[in-house]
Design an enzyme around this catalytic site. Structure first.
Site, short mmCIF file in Angstrom:
data_model
loop_
_atom_site.label_atom_id
_atom_site.label_comp_id
_atom_site.label_asym_id
_atom_site.label_seq_id
_atom_site.Cartn_x
_atom_site.Cartn_y
_atom_site.Cartn_z
CE1 TYR A 1 54.93 33.89 43.50
CE2 TYR A 1 53.61 33.62 41.72
CZ TYR A 1 53.69 33.91 43.00
OH TYR A 1 52.65 34.75 43.44
CB THR B 1 62.91 30.80 34.67
OG1 THR B 1 62.39 29.42 34.99
CG2 THR B 1 63.07 31.13 33.14
N GLY B 2 64.60 29.76 37.73
CA GLY B 2 64.34 30.03 39.09
C GLY B 2 65.66 30.34 39.61
CG ASP C 1 67.10 21.23 31.42
OD1 ASP C 1 66.28 20.45 30.96
OD2 ASP C 1 67.19 22.40 30.83
CE1 TYR D 1 52.21 27.59 30.71
CE2 TYR D 1 50.31 29.00 30.84
CZ TYR D 1 51.37 28.06 31.22
OH TYR D 1 51.26 27.79 32.68
CG PHE E 1 41.80 30.09 36.86
CD1 PHE E 1 41.64 28.64 37.00
CD2 PHE E 1 40.78 30.66 36.13
CE1 PHE E 1 41.11 27.85 36.32
CE2 PHE E 1 40.06 29.77 35.23
CZ PHE E 1 40.25 28.43 35.30
CG ASN E 2 45.77 35.14 35.91
OD1 ASN E 2 44.86 34.36 35.54
ND2 ASN E 2 46.58 35.66 35.20
N1 UDP Z 1 48.44 42.35 31.37
C1 UDP Z 1 48.52 43.70 31.25
N2 UDP Z 1 49.69 44.29 31.43
C2 UDP Z 1 50.91 43.94 31.69
C3 UDP Z 1 50.97 42.50 32.06
C4 UDP Z 1 49.70 41.73 31.68
O1 UDP Z 1 47.55 44.44 30.89
O2 UDP Z 1 51.65 44.50 31.53
C5 UDP Z 1 47.25 41.68 31.41
C6 UDP Z 1 47.43 40.51 30.54
O3 UDP Z 1 46.96 40.84 29.17
C7 UDP Z 1 46.25 39.64 31.06
C8 UDP Z 1 46.38 39.77 32.70
O4 UDP Z 1 47.14 41.34 32.67
O5 UDP Z 1 45.07 39.90 30.43
C9 UDP Z 1 47.25 39.07 33.40
O6 UDP Z 1 48.28 38.50 32.66
P1 UDP Z 1 49.50 37.71 33.04
O7 UDP Z 1 50.57 37.71 32.31
O8 UDP Z 1 49.88 38.07 34.79
O9 UDP Z 1 48.87 36.34 33.61
P2 UDP Z 1 48.14 35.40 32.36
O10 UDP Z 1 46.76 35.80 32.39
O11 UDP Z 1 48.60 35.48 31.23
O12 UDP Z 1 48.53 34.02 32.95
#
Ligand code: UDP
Length: 329
Positions: A11, A35-36, A51, A141, A169-170
């Site tokens: 991604y 996964t890609g 790999d 992780y 972050f996200n």
């Molecule tokens: N989350 C959720 N429902 C889902 C997937 C994720 O409530 O089906 C929440 C998760 O617990 C976290 C936030 O959304 O608080 C972001 O999760 P994600 O897996 O997208 O990214 P992360 O923060 O783990 O990198």
């Protein structure tokens, strides 16, 4: 001289390759395609299916290509999975990086930018989080990513390697052209899962916990557009190529949204009611992660273009509407 992007079919990797090619750089992509997706690799990049744990394959690549710097995305990245299968994370993330660094040292390639994560901080002492804050990961992780940072630091002292760790972050959103987007199999990330509801692939979204110490009880995250992350990698590599020293940067927008707020934004963008259900907490999730990215702005000159969650989710929705099965049909 070329830039080697490991995990360039994933991604964030694929978006970084698109930005590198748009900037006129010569790009080599390596990915094991576990996964890609091959379809996510820019047609102008030279592609090697390998790999990073296979030293021989890395040697062949480093002998065939003149690599001036490496951008390393090739890792496992799911918090939940890392808790149930930690050894997979030690194998892919730590062992894989160890083999990669051995090959880089052997071939005299001494610059690397790599994906670290906000999960290195664990439960933060304060928000927004600074790079100098304590790193006490709450999930495997984050622990393996922190250990990768430490590995780079020791290899730097011994062999002169220069590295930049980018603590994302996200990551979210999709390329504004609609050419590539976010696809994981299985999908675990919040925004693509939410968009599966209006996409007709899921009836409702699960909210993992509503008893956190946040204003609506759901977890707060800092959502940053993938194209902005991609630009930061190019800036970080150029910083190293110009002689910059080892460094660590947070990459986020500096604004936090709860899970419920993200679902509301998606309702607005898609016009769908998106039913939601409260479920138990997911193991390893900190309540709140919000970045201070002042350092990346000041030192790298990074300027995120997407500071509005609605626009970010709209780019994701444009991709998911056109690619309901991701790259698979
Ligand atoms: N989350 C959720 N429902 C889902 C997937 C994720 O409530 O089906 C929440 C998760 O617990 C976290 C936030 O959304 O608080 C972001 O999760 P994600 O897996 O997208 O990214 P992360 O923060 O783990 O990198």
């Amino acid at each position: 001289m070329a830039i080697l992007v490991l995990g360039g079919a994933g991604y964030i990797g694929s978006h970084t390759v698109y930005e590198l090619i748009a900037a006129g750089r010569d790009v080599v992509v390596a990915d094991n395609l576990l996964t890609g997706f091959k379809a996510a690799v820019h047609p102008k990049a030279r592609f090697y299916q390998l790999d990073i744990r296979e030293r021989g394959a890395l040697d062949t690549l480093f002998q065939a290509e003149k690599i001036e710097g490496v951008i390393h995305f090739a890792a496992s990245s799911q918090v939940g999975e890392s808790m149930s299968n930690p050894l997979k994370y030690y194998d892919n993330n730590l062992y894989g990086t160890m083999v990669l660094l051995q090959a880089m040292v052997a071939h005299g390639v001494d610059k690397i930018v790599f994906s670290s994560t906000a999960a290195t901080y664990g439960e933060p002492e304060r928000v927004p989080i600074l790079e100098t804050d304590k790193t006490v990961p709450t999930n495997c992780y984050g622990q393996t990513k922190l250990a990768m940072e430490h590995m780079m630091s020791w290899v730097s002292k011994a062999h002169g390697l220069k590295y930049v760790a980018l603590r994302y972050f996200n990551a979210c959103g999709a390329h504004p052209s609609g050419a590539i987007g976010e696809a994981h199999n299985p999908e675990t990330h919040l925004i693509p899962l939410i968009l599966q509801v209006p996409g007709g692939k899921r009836e409702k979204i699960s909210i993992f916990g509503d008893d956190y110490a946040t204003h609506d009880g759901t977890c707060i995250r800092d959502y940053i557009h993938v194209s902005d992350l991609a630009q930061a990698h190019i800036l970080a590599l150029d910083y190293l190529l110009k002689g910059g020293d080892n460094n660590v940067f947070n990459l986020g927008n500096g604004v936090g949204f709860t899970v419920k707020e993200v679902i509301d934004v998606a309702r607005k963008v898609t016009g769908h009611s998106i039913p939601a259900e409260i479920c138990p907490r997911r193991a390893g999730d900190p309540a709140q992660l919000v970045a201070s990215s002042e350092k990346a702005r000041t030192v790298l000159g990074w300027k995120p273009q997407y500071d509005d969650l609605e626009t970010i989710v709209a780019t994701a929705w444009a991709w998911h509407k056109d690619h309901p099965n991701g790259y698979e049909g």
